[in-house]
Design an enzyme around this catalytic site. Structure first.
Site, mmCIF file in Angstrom:
data_model
loop_
_atom_site.group_PDB
_atom_site.id
_atom_site.type_symbol
_atom_site.label_atom_id
_atom_site.label_comp_id
_atom_site.label_asym_id
_atom_site.label_seq_id
_atom_site.Cartn_x
_atom_site.Cartn_y
_atom_site.Cartn_z
ATOM 1 N N LYS A 72 47.438 41.223 44.729
ATOM 2 C CA LYS A 72 47.467 40.537 43.429
ATOM 3 C C LYS A 72 48.540 41.083 42.481
ATOM 4 C CE LYS A 72 42.791 38.655 43.138
ATOM 5 N NZ LYS A 72 41.609 38.493 42.250
ATOM 6 N N ASP A 108 41.330 33.650 37.516
ATOM 7 C CA ASP A 108 40.083 34.424 37.486
ATOM 8 C C ASP A 108 39.410 34.360 36.120
ATOM 9 O OD1 ASP A 108 40.052 35.276 40.135
ATOM 10 O OD2 ASP A 108 41.224 37.075 39.720
#
Length: 286
Positions: A72, A108
């Site tokens: 990420k 997210d």
């Protein structure tokens, strides 16, 4: 499942390991429902192979992909454009192909917010307490800022990491960091309590970030949110439910962040209920 032909467009998820990922299940179920000519595949990419893999994705015409651990952060230098929210969080979980190259964002925070927004409450007087100071906690902070929480408190065990976490944000929104030992004093004031640690995850499903005595200090009606989605419920959420609090598990965040990514890739309305039903059935929760 979409019938795969020479015209079928490719999507995927990268990580290392990746075999455990539930993303292919929910995305392919949604794509089939949508009648979209895409297929979503898992790709196990070792950290040392990341740059080569991204070049390969360009070569084969991959339209977009999800990103999970450990990529990420390391994906970011390989992208031509990164959204403001991903820059603030310091991580990317969704990438798509443009004429200029690969663009990335982070869904997210949007996934985290979905079940909270459905409560239709005023968060401007609320105090959020977030357990943990890793990457997941960063998405939660971004979400709490967007909610408009009056106070945001981070609780962690490593003083150096807490200080680094604090310094990495523009703290005009009132972020405060605390040693774990101060948690009992924060709990009676918390309106939203988020577990962004791995405590309670399989195989240590009997564990909780809260002791029984700490759980007894929770405010009546507290909203507890565990980013872990299996077991369901976690020990943490069971403690809260037993004391009359509102429990939210991490499955909805997983679903909603995936739905947001799928909308970016397909530019179509996404059947979130199909994604939810597919995962709940797979996990034996129906």
């Amino acid at each position: 499942m979409t019938r795969i032909t020479g015209k079928t467009k490719l999507l995927g998820v990268i990580g290392h390991p990746i075999a455990h990922s539930l993303s292919p299940l929910m995305h392919n179920a949604a794509l089939a429902e949508m009648g979209a000519d895409f297929v979503y595949l898992p790709f196990a990419i070792a950290p040392e192979d990341l740059e080569q893999a991204i070049a390969g994705f360009s070569a084969i015409g991959l339209r977009g992909f999800s990103i999970t651990l450990p990529h990420k952060q390391t994906i970011m230098p390989l992208l031509s454009e990164i959204s403001e929210v991903a820059q603030a969080i310091g991580a990317v979980n969704t990438v798509w192909r443009t004429e200029q190259g690969w663009s990335g964002t982070n869904t997210d925070a949007e996934g985290f917010l979905a079940p909270l927004r459905s409560m239709h409450r005023d968060w401007s007087q609320s105090m959020a307490v977030i357990l943990g100071n890793g990457g997941a906690a960063r998405a939660v902070v971004a979400g709490c800022v967007e909610l408009g929480c009056a106070e945001i408190h981070i609780v962690g065990r490593d003083a150096q990491k807490l200080e680094a976490f604090s310094q990495s944000w523009n703290c005009s929104f009132g972020l405060q960091v605390h040693a774990w030992e101060t948690l009992p004093d924060l709990l009676p004031r918390a309106d939203l309590l988020v577990n962004a640690t791995p405590i309670g995850m399989s195989p240590h499903i009997e564990k909780s970030p809260l002791t029984s005595a700490e759980a007894d200090r929770l405010k009546a009606g507290v909203i507890a949110y565990d980013l872990i989605y299996t077991p369901n419920p976690t020990r943490f959420l069971q403690q809260v439910s037993d004391r009359g609090g509102v429990a939210i598990d991490g499955l909805e965040m997983l679903i909603q962040q995936g739905a947001a990514a799928l909308k970016i890739w397909t530019q179509q309305s996404v059947p979130v209920d199909t994604m939810r039903q597919t995962l709940r059935q797979h996990l034996g929760l129906n």
